[in-house]
Write a protein that holds these residues in place. Structure first.
Motif, short mmCIF file in Angstrom:
data_model
loop_
_atom_site.label_atom_id
_atom_site.label_comp_id
_atom_site.label_asym_id
_atom_site.label_seq_id
_atom_site.Cartn_x
_atom_site.Cartn_y
_atom_site.Cartn_z
N THR A 1 0.82 -1.21 0.00
CA THR A 1 0.00 0.00 0.00
C THR A 1 0.86 1.26 0.00
N THR A 2 2.02 1.20 0.66
CA THR A 2 2.86 2.40 0.76
C THR A 2 3.66 2.67 -0.52
N SER A 3 3.52 1.79 -1.54
CA SER A 3 4.19 2.08 -2.80
C SER A 3 3.33 3.01 -3.66
N HIS A 4 2.14 3.36 -3.17
CA HIS A 4 1.24 4.22 -3.94
C HIS A 4 1.32 5.65 -3.49
N ILE A 5 1.51 6.51 -4.45
CA ILE A 5 1.65 7.94 -4.17
C ILE A 5 0.37 8.48 -3.53
N ALA A 6 -0.78 7.89 -3.87
CA ALA A 6 -2.04 8.37 -3.29
C ALA A 6 -2.02 8.19 -1.78
N VAL A 7 -1.46 7.06 -1.35
CA VAL A 7 -1.42 6.77 0.09
C VAL A 7 -0.40 7.66 0.79
N THR A 8 0.83 7.68 0.25
CA THR A 8 1.88 8.44 0.93
C THR A 8 1.60 9.94 0.85
N ALA A 9 0.93 10.39 -0.24
CA ALA A 9 0.62 11.82 -0.34
C ALA A 9 -0.36 12.22 0.75
N VAL A 10 -1.32 11.34 1.03
CA VAL A 10 -2.27 11.65 2.11
C VAL A 10 -1.52 11.74 3.44
N GLY B 1 0.42 1.95 -18.15
CA GLY B 1 1.23 2.96 -17.47
C GLY B 1 1.49 2.56 -16.03
N MET B 2 1.80 3.57 -15.22
CA MET B 2 2.06 3.29 -13.81
C MET B 2 0.76 3.23 -13.02
N PRO B 3 0.50 2.14 -12.35
CA PRO B 3 -0.74 2.04 -11.56
C PRO B 3 -0.79 3.12 -10.47
N GLN B 4 0.39 3.60 -10.07
CA GLN B 4 0.44 4.64 -9.04
C GLN B 4 -0.23 5.93 -9.50
N LEU B 5 -0.21 6.14 -10.83
CA LEU B 5 -0.73 7.40 -11.35
C LEU B 5 -2.17 7.28 -11.86
N CYS B 6 -2.78 6.15 -11.62
CA CYS B 6 -4.16 5.95 -12.06
C CYS B 6 -5.11 6.67 -11.12
N VAL B 7 -5.62 7.80 -11.60
CA VAL B 7 -6.43 8.68 -10.74
C VAL B 7 -7.69 7.97 -10.25
N GLU B 8 -8.25 7.10 -11.08
CA GLU B 8 -9.53 6.51 -10.67
C GLU B 8 -9.39 5.53 -9.50
N TRP B 9 -8.14 5.18 -9.15
CA TRP B 9 -7.94 4.33 -7.97
C TRP B 9 -7.64 5.12 -6.71
N PHE B 10 -7.42 6.43 -6.89
CA PHE B 10 -7.02 7.25 -5.74
C PHE B 10 -8.07 7.24 -4.63
N GLY B 11 -9.32 7.48 -5.05
CA GLY B 11 -10.39 7.61 -4.06
C GLY B 11 -10.47 6.39 -3.16
N ASN B 12 -10.45 5.23 -3.79
CA ASN B 12 -10.55 3.98 -3.05
C ASN B 12 -9.42 3.87 -2.01
N GLN B 13 -8.22 4.15 -2.48
CA GLN B 13 -7.06 4.02 -1.58
C GLN B 13 -7.14 5.00 -0.42
N ILE B 14 -7.53 6.25 -0.76
CA ILE B 14 -7.59 7.28 0.29
C ILE B 14 -8.68 6.93 1.30
N PHE B 15 -9.81 6.44 0.79
CA PHE B 15 -10.91 6.05 1.69
C PHE B 15 -10.46 4.97 2.68
N TRP B 16 -9.85 3.91 2.14
CA TRP B 16 -9.43 2.82 3.03
C TRP B 16 -8.28 3.24 3.93
N LEU B 17 -7.41 4.11 3.41
CA LEU B 17 -6.31 4.61 4.23
C LEU B 17 -6.85 5.38 5.43
N ALA B 18 -7.86 6.24 5.16
CA ALA B 18 -8.43 7.03 6.26
C ALA B 18 -8.99 6.12 7.34
N ILE B 19 -9.74 5.10 6.90
CA ILE B 19 -10.33 4.17 7.87
C ILE B 19 -9.22 3.47 8.67
N THR B 20 -8.20 3.01 7.92
CA THR B 20 -7.09 2.30 8.58
C THR B 20 -6.41 3.18 9.63
#
Lengths: 261, 185
Positions: free
Chosen positions: A122-131, B25-44
């Motif tokens: 999970t920490t390899s994703h910029i979305a996670v680390t940016a948050v 491309g890079m899965p890290q830069l896929c914007v449509e996955w951001f929301g999901n990750q941020i949502f679960w990160l917040a909960i975690t």
């Protein structure tokens, strides 16, 4: 017979998809990934939560004066981060200790869980680390203004420098301040991603012996040795990046508490 | 909403996933996955934060404080015991010194006693010895006197007998005087 071998060889082509391991996929079904979809992100974050509870809650449930191994590790982690917060950010930062410990333990477990073969990091994703980095940035900025008021802006005005240089330095300081969350997050995600991608690239070379015995007899052992070496390095990096993220958080927090440096 | 989902499912699952199931491309830069990750990160993060701040951290702090307390108490107890040991040793040393002094006194006393006993016995023995010696001397003197008298008597008798045997008539007075004179010479 000959076509069989040909077919087998075709199937055994080397495949290089080092980035596929970072894909976010739904855990159940094949649907699109929505905001609340239960994905592999959910799974590995949940495992990080479980690992945290296992170490810090179940591990210390004995409350023993002479600690068990698990309790010992939990106490070690506690003492490590507490001392870091005290030493780097000062005693005033101790109210932020649970917050910093949360960041550290989450990054640490995510990094280490990501090292399990087949895991999602999970920490390899910029979305996670940016948050994570933005949380730190906003906390530092808000607390900086709450604690010091407008004097917090004085942090950018380097009063120890010659007067002529101060405006230039102020611009540089402001830029570097706002670049902080970017470097803070990309450092962690970049390190984690690069290591995993490299391991995957080496792993892609490993089946070479099934295609060509002549080249494979050299390439396959070498790639396996390389995977082992990189993996060892990654174990180190996993800890160091968690450490670096945490200590930088402490350094930034120190600015919010006492902005004069 | 439903049609949108089915549209996506029909064409490709996602903009970031190719038709072969691999990443575009890079899965890290896929914007449509951001929301999901941020949502679960917040909960975690919220879960971890509450678990840590409510349960784990206070518990570990309590354990460490308790251990510190135990260690402090134990050190205090150890110091107390050490002080008592030192005290006991001092008492022992004192008793030893006292015993030595006592022994010395007893030895001196006994020596003096023995000496006085000895002196008394010696004096008594000396007295006895001198008494006996005096007695002996007295006896010797008596014997000597007796012997002299006997010799005189015998000599007188013998001289009288010799004189009478030789036909002379000796008067006792003359003989006695002669013998006495002879014996003196």
């Amino acid at each position: 017979m000959a076509t069989d071998i040909q077919g087998a060889e075709k199937a055994l082509e080397l495949k290089f998809y080092p980035l596929d391991q970072f894909m976010v996929e739904p855990l159940f079904g094949d649907g699109p990934v929505g905001l609340f979809t239960v994905t592999n992100v959910t799974l590995w974050m949940a495992l990080a939560v479980l690992a945290t509870i296992g170490l810090l809650v179940l591990g210390t449930s004995g409350r023993a004066t002479i600690p068990s191994r698990m309790q010992s590790v939990a106490e070690l982690a506690y003492g490590f981060i507490r001392k870091m917060v005290e030493d780097v950010a000062g005693k005033d930062a101790l109210p932020y200790f649970p917050y910093i410990f949360t960041l550290f333990i989450f990054i640490l477990f995510s990094n280490f869980l990501g090292l399990i073969p087949g895991a999602f990091t999970t920490t390899s994703h910029i979305a996670v680390t940016a948050v994570l980095a933005m949380m730190v940035f906003l906390t530092v900025t808000v607390m900086g203004f709450v604690n010091n008021g407008a004097a917090f802006v004085g942090m950018f005005w380097v009063s120890s420098a010659p007067l002529a240089l101060r405006p230039v330095l102020a611009v540089i300081e402001v830029i570097s301040y706002f670049v902080r969350p970017v470097s803070h997050s990309i450092r962690l995600a970049g390190n984690m991603m690069a290591g995993h991608a490299v391991v995957k690239v080496f792993a892609s070379f490993a089946p070479m012996i099934l295609i060509s015995t002549g080249i494979g007899i050299l390439v396959t052992p070498m790639s396996i040795i390389a995977i082992t070496a990189i993996y060892a390095l990654e174990v180190l990096v996993s800890f160091i990046q968690a450490y670096v993220f945490t200590i930088l958080t402490c350094v930034y927090l120190k600015d919010a508490l006492s902005p004069h440096h | 909403m439903a049609s949108e989902t089915s549209d996506l499912a029909q064409s490709v699952v996602s903009k970031c996933v190719g038709p072969d199931g691999g990443a575009i491309g890079m899965p890290q830069l896929c914007v449509e996955w951001f929301g999901n990750q941020i949502f679960w990160l917040a909960i975690t993060l919220v879960i971890i934060f509450f678990v840590l701040s409510r349960i784990a951290l206070p518990r570990i702090a309590a354990i460490l404080a308790e251990r510190q307390g135990t260690i402090t108490n134990d050190i205090a107890a150890a110091e107390d015991l050490k002080a008592r040991a030192v005290e006991a040793e001092e008492a022992y040393q004192k008793a030893l010194v006292d015993a030595r002094a006592d022994a010395q006194a007893i030895i001196t006393e006994t020596k003096a006693e023995i000496k006085s006993d000895l002196d008394a016995a010696m004096a008594k023995a000396d007295a006895q010895i001198s008494a006996r010696a005096a007695e002996g001397e007295k006896a010797i003197a008596e014997i000597r006197v007796n012997a002299l008298e006997s010799v005189t008597a015998v000599a007188k008798d013998t001289a009288k007998e010799i004189v009478s045997a030789m036909g002379g008539k000796a008067d006792a007075k003359t003989v006695t005087a002669a013998v006495t004179a002879r014996m003196k010479g």
